[in-house]
Design an enzyme around this catalytic site. Structure first.
Site, PDB file in Angstrom:
ATOM      1  N   LYS A 190      -7.597  -4.501 -26.853  1.00  0.00           N
ATOM      2  CA  LYS A 190      -8.695  -3.621 -26.459  1.00  0.00           C
ATOM      3  C   LYS A 190      -9.439  -3.137 -27.693  1.00  0.00           C
ATOM      4  O   LYS A 190      -8.853  -2.899 -28.735  1.00  0.00           O
ATOM      5  CB  LYS A 190      -8.157  -2.427 -25.669  1.00  0.00           C
ATOM      6  CG  LYS A 190      -7.630  -2.800 -24.286  1.00  0.00           C
ATOM      7  CD  LYS A 190      -7.226  -1.572 -23.504  1.00  0.00           C
ATOM      8  CE  LYS A 190      -6.811  -1.934 -22.085  1.00  0.00           C
ATOM      9  NZ  LYS A 190      -6.417  -0.735 -21.305  1.00  0.00           N
ATOM     10  N   HIS A 260       1.488  -7.162 -15.563  1.00  0.00           N
ATOM     11  CA  HIS A 260       1.548  -5.936 -16.361  1.00  0.00           C
ATOM     12  C   HIS A 260       2.920  -5.285 -16.275  1.00  0.00           C
ATOM     13  O   HIS A 260       3.345  -4.578 -17.198  1.00  0.00           O
ATOM     14  CB  HIS A 260       0.464  -4.948 -15.913  1.00  0.00           C
ATOM     15  CG  HIS A 260      -0.142  -4.186 -17.043  1.00  0.00           C
ATOM     16  ND1 HIS A 260      -0.835  -4.787 -18.084  1.00  0.00           N
ATOM     17  CD2 HIS A 260      -0.151  -2.857 -17.320  1.00  0.00           C
ATOM     18  CE1 HIS A 260      -1.243  -3.861 -18.930  1.00  0.00           C
ATOM     19  NE2 HIS A 260      -0.841  -2.689 -18.501  1.00  0.00           N
ATOM     20  N   HIS A 286      -1.148  -0.002 -28.538  1.00  0.00           N
ATOM     21  CA  HIS A 286      -1.675   1.282 -28.075  1.00  0.00           C
ATOM     22  C   HIS A 286      -2.328   2.029 -29.234  1.00  0.00           C
ATOM     23  O   HIS A 286      -1.738   2.125 -30.313  1.00  0.00           O
ATOM     24  CB  HIS A 286      -0.559   2.161 -27.502  1.00  0.00           C
ATOM     25  CG  HIS A 286      -0.031   1.680 -26.188  1.00  0.00           C
ATOM     26  ND1 HIS A 286       1.224   1.998 -25.726  1.00  0.00           N
ATOM     27  CD2 HIS A 286      -0.593   0.904 -25.223  1.00  0.00           C
ATOM     28  CE1 HIS A 286       1.410   1.451 -24.552  1.00  0.00           C
ATOM     29  NE2 HIS A 286       0.331   0.774 -24.225  1.00  0.00           N
ATOM     30  N   TYR A 295       6.861   5.541 -21.591  1.00  0.00           N
ATOM     31  CA  TYR A 295       8.005   4.668 -21.342  1.00  0.00           C
ATOM     32  C   TYR A 295       9.327   5.390 -21.569  1.00  0.00           C
ATOM     33  O   TYR A 295      10.353   4.998 -21.015  1.00  0.00           O
ATOM     34  CB  TYR A 295       7.906   3.414 -22.216  1.00  0.00           C
ATOM     35  CG  TYR A 295       6.727   2.562 -21.846  1.00  0.00           C
ATOM     36  CD1 TYR A 295       6.711   1.845 -20.656  1.00  0.00           C
ATOM     37  CD2 TYR A 295       5.603   2.507 -22.657  1.00  0.00           C
ATOM     38  CE1 TYR A 295       5.617   1.087 -20.292  1.00  0.00           C
ATOM     39  CE2 TYR A 295       4.507   1.746 -22.305  1.00  0.00           C
ATOM     40  CZ  TYR A 295       4.515   1.039 -21.122  1.00  0.00           C
ATOM     41  OH  TYR A 295       3.423   0.300 -20.757  1.00  0.00           O
TER      42      TYR A 295
END
Length: 314
Positions: A190, A260, A286, A295
């Site tokens: 991203k 995912h 991230h 998580y």
């Protein structure tokens, strides 16, 4: 009202939307999918404003913004959708203000809908092993015509779990992006951020078998350099990858999951195995450590569930 019945935006507003879209592409590195979503959200907001008398950007007031979101909330749109549209409007109006197209930014006082944070779906380590073993077993069971597809499914599943990459990152990979000797894959994440992600021996074996025995059967003269090719020799797509993982989960008899979920499972299993948050953050790509921290909550929730079922004084 059909799409053809919707009146076009006034030229000044349409030009502003075009400028904002170019800004997202040139300066912020958003994907084409994100740019399309933001453009659609901003255009919808401006059309609402025009229907309520707006002629210029200065006519887009806080009252207009609240009314636009309120109408969508009344229609039953999910909070996550409202939050995304609010974020798109806020980003657009901030940009317009910086560019001098807007005297003041009304979105500065716009409250965003709060989205409840749900825990990601994960498979247990045992269930993941069953799914991957099922993918591996399907290769030997497949007849010669179906073997390339079985090899592709095995390689994709092993890489999705073994590296934790996003499905979009995986299908965008070309062959040179994978180093099977060093066992790493280079992906574009991203925001156009590139990262190198390691993977283990099982994934390396699956990818090598695919490259040696599966991909050559599907490649055509006009095929791209994609790591994963579809049945007709083109680049394998995200939809096909999702369908494949769903089929593998059904064949393995585990919970139905999407690609995912294999990424979520990899992150959870890394943390459970003793990896630190920063390492998992780098693997997953991230930008915010807080995204990775969820998580830890997954593992805590699983621990609580086991505790409540097994402990006499729970």
């Amino acid at each position: 009202m059909t799409a053809s019945d919707v009146p076009p935006l006034p030229a000044a507003l349409a030009d502003a939307v075009d400028g904002f879209s170019q800004h997202l592409a040139a300066r912020r590195g958003h994907s084409a999918h994100t740019r399309r979503a933001y453009r659609a959200d901003v255009t919808g907001m401006l059309r609402y404003a025009v229907r309520h008398g707006a002629v210029t950007l200065d006519d887009v007031t806080l009252t207009v913004l609240r009314g636009w979101l309120g109408v969508q909330a009344d229609r039953g749109l999910a909070r996550s959708t409202l939050a995304r549209r609010s974020a798109a409007a806020r980003a657009f109006l901030r940009w317009a203000h910086r560019e001098g197209l807007l005297g003041s930014d009304p979105s500065a006082r716009l409250a965003s809908p709060r989205v409840p944070r749900s825990l990601p779906t994960v498979l247990s380590a045992d269930a993941t092993a069953v799914l991957l073993d099922t993918a591996r077993g399907a290769v030997d069971e497949a007849d010669p015509e179906r073997r390339p597809g079985a090899l592709r499914a095995w390689a994709a599943a092993e890489l999705l779990y073994g590296s934790g990459v996003r499905v979009g990152e995986l299908v965008a990979c070309d062959v040179p992006a994978v180093d099977l000797d060093e066992r790493w894959v280079r992906v574009l994440g991203k925001g156009g951020k590139e990262r190198v992600v390691p993977f283990g021996l099982p994934a390396a074996r699956a990818v090598r078998r695919w490259l040696d025995e599966g991909r050559p059967r599907l490649v055509r003269a006009d095929s791209p350099g994609a790591l994963l090719l579809g049945d007709r020799g083109g680049r394998w797509g995200q939809r096909q990858a999702r369908e494949t993982v769903h089929r593998l989960a059904a064949a393995a008899g585990v919970d139905d999951v999407a690609p995912h979920a294999l990424r979520h499972s990899a992150a959870t299993h890394l943390l459970a195995g003793g990896s630190d948050l920063r390492t998992v953050q780098e693997v997953l790509g991230h930008s915010d450590l807080g995204t990775t921290q969820r998580y830890t909550h997954v593992d805590a929730e699983r621990l609580r569930s086991v505790f409540e079922q097994a402990f006499p004084r729970a």
